[in-house]
Design an enzyme around this catalytic site. Structure first.
Site, short mmCIF file in Angstrom:
data_model
loop_
_atom_site.label_atom_id
_atom_site.label_comp_id
_atom_site.label_asym_id
_atom_site.label_seq_id
_atom_site.Cartn_x
_atom_site.Cartn_y
_atom_site.Cartn_z
N GLU A 73 0.83 -1.20 0.00
CA GLU A 73 0.00 0.00 0.00
C GLU A 73 0.87 1.25 0.00
OE1 GLU A 73 -2.71 0.05 3.24
OE2 GLU A 73 -4.03 -1.48 2.40
N ASP A 77 -8.88 3.72 -3.04
CA ASP A 77 -9.72 4.85 -2.63
C ASP A 77 -9.19 6.13 -3.28
OD1 ASP A 77 -11.36 3.32 -1.11
OD2 ASP A 77 -10.30 3.69 0.77
N ASN A 129 -20.29 48.72 -8.71
CA ASN A 129 -19.41 49.45 -9.62
C ASN A 129 -20.09 49.76 -10.94
OD1 ASN A 129 -16.58 49.57 -8.37
ND2 ASN A 129 -17.14 47.43 -8.05
N THR A 135 -23.29 47.66 -11.98
CA THR A 135 -24.64 47.10 -12.06
C THR A 135 -25.68 48.21 -11.87
OG1 THR A 135 -23.92 44.97 -11.19
CG2 THR A 135 -26.26 45.49 -10.99
N HIS A 160 -16.58 33.81 -4.22
CA HIS A 160 -15.29 33.84 -4.90
C HIS A 160 -14.71 32.43 -4.98
CE1 HIS A 160 -14.78 38.29 -3.53
NE2 HIS A 160 -15.50 38.18 -4.62
N LYS A 211 -4.00 40.09 14.45
CA LYS A 211 -4.10 40.89 15.67
C LYS A 211 -2.88 40.67 16.55
CE LYS A 211 -7.38 42.12 19.29
NZ LYS A 211 -8.75 41.88 19.82
#
Length: 1092
Positions: A118, A216, A346, A348, A751, A771
């Protein structure tokens, strides 16, 4: 999105079909699919090996670690599989946080093998190339393969070899298996590349003395490559993640998306939830989901989705009605809320998309009220004021509570209102109308240039180009740190007239000396010039067919704005990079295959070219330059003070959210110095740090804002640069997509790159790291504006930023078309029409939708009735019209019209010219007798004149009776066309008064001469008058008017056109040459010679 998971069965099918290797791949196509509907006995007949071999069964539903979860049945016979499935098939199970029903299983032959046979093998994509991971110990206990596996990077555009595989990956593999594995891995990698896989894992791959077995497998393919791989892929089904059902509504929206240039996405999370969203924009949709989850609404969030890319009113209607249909199926005890949100668009047209939503709300107003739905709306962008107005109006007229807000309200404030966390204002502030921004309140024509060419906080700091450094000895060329200046010149690829005009208006309002667009390239037309406005005057911008011509004639151009489609963007971008004058390329198209994008990135890095995009709106440098539609229309440019530089530079993935940042920054600071949207793909051409480091090195930038998102690890590099002291300016950063960790199953956001493949790619992990590194990170997007304002105020207090006096920009006239769209002006229409309307959902003929035209089976006659008479005519009338067209279709080649058509055709003329030549002969003497006959007979009949009186009067006046007489036919040789029509009319018309009158006239005329019959023109003319007067659809005046304006002659023209076209085609088919009339058929009659 791009990378989409496929089922194990689909992945193996691709492998077995297309792998090319000398290794013997065993068990090819030996698999069987089992669902609740499967009859195992029938399945065994289709796959006889099920009865003869030991078997393995496992769910094929994108479940990881099935072996450890006890979801793999091993070494069973068919009866054993039957028993094993009884306790699992259609049973609910929990995998991690996800609960789902096991409904799809895969049966394969069991492969007896040893543990040492394997192996683990995986290929996955990265920005720099594709990695091959290999470990000599595969199987369920492989463990942390990233730490243990051998790794080989195959860089972009490089090839894999068996030698490199043996050397880098197979060091721990027994010698007798190396050759087989090396060949298989090379074949697998080539398959991976050819079929545009982005991820391909086999664990284990088993190698025995018989060959290679793929046990698999898990895989993802780049769905955007469908147009390249369709022939090899076929129709691919992309299963949903385990724990989420596949809904037909999702498939419907996916189909709409595939057929549209816009972006339409829908994922159902909890159809019983009370919080529904309809959000415009990929980035904004994530922000709204984040905010809902932050405020405790994760369990009630019903869906994730977005619409963007300027969908039409109809597309938005289809999307909205799908949402409204879903949310009004089950009632909720607390009622429901619908959040119709979005950033500032922008390009539409907000009013157009909102009209589609309003139509859907009207259609569903009853169920919306029954389900106690409250709607919250927030939007900005072109014509948003009109969009908000119509949305408010529909709330008043339907009684549905609709709360409407514009750009004066923070983008996600409506979420707090919807969830009861903040009060709903009684009267929100009304934003100024679009037109108000175009009025110069100061009265000055222009603004002093100094106030806009440098940073707004400096009195006169010149910002010029920093030239790129020259490469030494073939090394990659260094990229310039300043992308745009007030002198930047660009070429636009594509006929994007609206975007170019927006750029020129921006240039003008920034007081640039010259337009930023030098030329356009459009391969589908010849070289020409396109007209645009520069302020008040018109200018011409050249359009070239070839990129090379544009580059030669405009050597100062250093920016390309590429509006090419996803299919053309790669080739046009690679071509552009051949020209050293180009330093920056913006690629607008969404859906470019990742493999192509990575090739673009590699070439750009080598040549020192900055890439913005793909899948972006672009970027903007106030006072200097803007890419295409960035920043929206002029009203938003002025409202966000983008006509002059501020002190804050930002970088974002989302184009829509970049415009929202323009708004936030203009309201909380002195404005934007520069902003770039790098694009939403997994591998944008430039990354966050490319721009953040540029901003760090730019004196005019005093603080930096970064809007990151879930997916990828680029944001960590910003934190590292802060820790290392490379970035010293304050950085405000927020990564959107924090809601993803709260969902039970994986959600692919708008996205392509917005998906976390590991814990470090989550938005929460990145926000914490930033942060910790020292960046200013808000608690949520809601607080982003407050943090930006706090950092800015601190810089002002320290004297780092010294705000300057605001100066008004010059005025730019509004385009006529946009002023009309806004309802500011009116103008009489140049044309009026009352028969057809193609503007709506479907074509309409005289008020009848085209679908109804076909459903009603009114035929050609009924269609003619709608378009000519604006009536739905009775069935017999439609049939009569069709019969008239049939009998007038042709009358042989000898008649003047057919003769002319034939002569024209034989002269080599085209169909239209030949047809027109024939039609021009139609008049009173040929074919035009329908109208004349109808008028003459009607006038005589209506005046009470007896048939004999009519005949005598016409003879006395020396006039022919139109419709009487035939050259060939007579009373003894009747025209069968007239006989057929007469039989039909007498049987079906309710009244034939005028026809009877004409037949009486015929008796008189034929008694004098047998060929003075009522001919086909005359018959149709008088019968049509009877039809118009007696069918019940017209008044007497209307019937007479149609005769007067020539409608009946139209019947002959339309019918005979069929015959003329037949003659034209016949001559062409017979290949007849130029016709010349024979001399012996011409009588030459010349004046006799007179001698002097």
């Amino acid at each position: 999105m791009s990378a989409k998971a496929i089922s194990e069965q689909t992945g193996k099918e691709f492998l077995y079909k297309h792998i090319c290797t000398s290794a013997a791949v065993q068990n090819r196509f030996r698999y069987a699919n089992v669902t609740a509907e499967t009859d195992l006995d029938r399945l065994a007949k289709e796959h006889p090996w099920l009865l003869t071999e030991r078997l393995v069964v496992k769910p094929d539903q994108l479940i990881k670690r099935r072996g450890k979860l006890g979801l793999v049945g091993v070494n069973l016979d068919l009866n054993g599989i039957r028993e094993w499935l009884k306790s699992r098939l259609m049973r609910e199970t929990t995998v991690g946080k996800a609960k789902g029903v096991l409904k799809n299983f895969l049966i394969e032959p069991f492969v007896p093998h040893k543990q040492e046979e394997e192996f683990y093998l995986c290929v996955y994509a990265a920005r720099e190339g594709d990695y091959v991971l290999f470990h000599h110990e595969g199987g369920v206990d492989v463990g942390d393969v990233d730490a243990k596996a051998q790794k080989l990077l195959v860089a972009v555009d490089e090839k894999i070899s068996e030698d490199s595989v043996k050397k880098e990956l197979l060091t721990h593999v027994p010698r007798d298996k190396k050759a087989v594995l090396a060949s298989f891995i090379v074949g697998l990698f080539n398959l991976y590349e050819d079929l545009f896989f982005t991820y391909l894992e086999i664990n284990p791959v088993v190698v025995t003395k018989d060959g290679v077995y793929v046990l698999d497998m898990a895989a993802k393919i780049d769905a955007t490559a469908d147009y390249i791989c369709k022939a090899k892929w076929g129709d691919v089904e992309f299963p949903p993640p385990f724990g989420r059902e596949a809904y037909p509504e999702e498939a419907y929206i996916a189909d709409l998306d595939a057929k549209s240039g816009a972006s339409l996405k829908l994922t159902l999370l909890n159809p019983r939830g009370r919080i529904w969203t309809m959000v415009a924009g990929g980035g904004a949709s994530v922000v709204y989901s984040d905010t809902i989850c932050d405020l405790g609404g994760v369990d009630e969030l019903a869906n994730y989705g977005e619409y963007s890319g300027a969908p039409s009113e109809q597309q938005t209607y289809d999307y909205a009605k799908t949402i409204l249909s879903l949310m009004t199926r089950e009632k909720h005890p607390d009622g429901k809320v619908l959040i119709i949100g979005g950033s500032i668009a922008n390009f539409t047209n907000v009013a157009a998309t909102f009209k589609g939503i309003v139509r859907a709300i009207r259609d569903y107003q009853v169920p919306l009220k029954e389900h106690e739905v409250t709607i919250f709306v927030r939007r900005g962008g072109p014509n948003y004021q009109e969009g908000l107005r119509v949305m408010g109006e529909v709330g008043k007229t339907t009684g549905i509570p609709i709360h409407v807000f514009g750009t004066e309200t923070h983008m996600t404030a409506i979420v707090g209102m919807a969830l009861g966390h903040r009060p709903i204002p009684n009267q929100p502030p009304v934003a100024a109308h679009t037109a108000n921004f175009l009025l110069n309140s100061s009265g000055s024509v222009s603004t002093p240039e100094s106030s806009r060419t440098a940073s707004f906080s400096e009195t006169r700091a010149q910002v010029e180009d920093s030239p790129a450094k020259k490469a030494k000895g073939g090394a990659p060329i260094a990229k310039p740190t300043t992308l745009f200046s007030k002198h930047t010149k660009s070429i636009v690829w594509g006929m994007q007239t609206r975007a170019v005009q927006g750029m020129l208006d921006f240039d003008y309002v920034c007081s640039r000396e010259e337009p930023s667009v030098a030329a356009m390239v459009y391969p589908f037309t010849g070289d020409h010039k396109q007209k645009y406005y520069w302020g008040h005057k018109e200018i011409l911008i050249p359009v070239y067919k070839n990129m090379s011509d544009a580059m030669k004639k405009h050597p100062k151009v250093d920016v390309l704005i590429n509006f090419a489609s996803l299919r053309s963007a790669f080739d046009s971008t690679m071509e552009t990079m051949q020209y050293p004058q180009i330093h920056t390329i913006a690629i607008i198209a969404e859906g470019i295959p990742e493999a192509h994008t990575r090739k673009i990135i590699k070439a750009a890095d080598k040549k020192g070219v900055n890439i913005i995009g793909p899948a972006t709106v672009g970027g903007i440098k106030p006072g200097c330059f803007k890419i295409g539609n960035t920043g929206g229309m002029l009203d938003n440019i002025l409202a966000s003070k983008l006509y002059r530089p501020g002190s804050v530079a930002y970088v974002s993935r989302s184009g829509g959210m970049s415009n929202e940042l323009n708004n936030i920054i203009s309201r909380t600071t002195d404005g934007v110095f520069e902003g770039v949207a790098i694009g939403g793909d997994r591998y944008p051409g430039s990354v966050f740090t490319d721009h953040v480091l540029r901003y760090q090195d730019t004196p005019g930038v005093k603080m930096i804002v970064v809007l990151g998102e879930i997916g990828g690890t680029e944001e960590y590099k910003i934190g590292q640069a802060i820790k290392q002291g490379r970035i010293t300016k304050p950085v405000v950063c927020w990564c959107i997509g924090t809601c993803a960790t709260m969902f039970s199953s994986e959600v692919q956001f708008g996205h392509a790159g917005a998906c976390a493949n590991q814990a470090s790619e989550t938005a929460v992990a990145k926000n914490n790291a930033l942060k910790e590194a020292g960046a200013f990170v808000p608690k949520s997007f809601d607080e982003l504006g407050e943090i930006i304002n706090s950092v800015y105020d601190d810089l002002v207090a320290k004297g780092v930023i010294k705000p300057a006096v605001e100066m008004p920009p010059p005025t730019v006239p509004m385009d006529y078309s946009w002023a009309r769209e806004l309802g500011l002006i009116r103008k009489p229409a140049s044309f009026m029409t009352s028969i057809c309307d193609e503007r709506g959902q479907e074509l309409i003929y005289a008020g009848m939708p085209i679908t109804e035209v076909f459903k009603s089976e009114i035929g050609l006659g009924g269609t003619l009735g709608l378009l000519w008479f604006q009536r739905r005519l009775p069935r017999y009338a439609c049939q009569f019209i069709e019969m008239c067209l049939m009998v007038t279709a042709d009358h042989g080649p000898a008649v003047s019209g057919a003769h002319n058509t034939i002569v024209c055709a034989r002269a080599g003329k085209d169909l239209i010219s030949s047809l027109t030549s024939g039609l021009l002969t139609i008049g009173d003497r040929f074919g035009g007798a329908l109208d004349a006959a109808a008028k003459q007979f009607s006038k005589a009949f209506d005046s009470g004149m007896l048939p004999m009186e009519f005949v005598n009067k016409m003879k006395k006046d020396g006039r022919l009776i139109m419709g009487i007489g035939h050259r060939v036919k007579s009373i003894n040789n009747p025209d069968m066309r007239v006989q057929i029509l007469k039989d039909f009319v007498k049987q079906h018309f309710p009244s034939t008064q005028l026809l009877d009158y004409a037949l009486d006239v015929e008796k008189i005329t034929t008694s004098k001469k047998p060929n003075l019959i009522l001919n086909v023109d005359g018959f149709i003319g008088v019968a049509f008058v009877d039809l118009l007067r007696a069918c019940g659809g017209f008044t007497r005046d209307e019937a007479d008017e149609f005769v007067e304006i020539g409608a009946l002659n139209g019947i002959f023209v339309l019918g005979r056109s069929m015959g003329f076209i037949g003659h034209y085609l016949d001559q062409k088919r017979l290949k007849q040459g130029l016709y010349r009339h024979p001399w012996d058929d011409i009588s030459y009659v010349l004046p006799e010679h007179m001698s002097m």
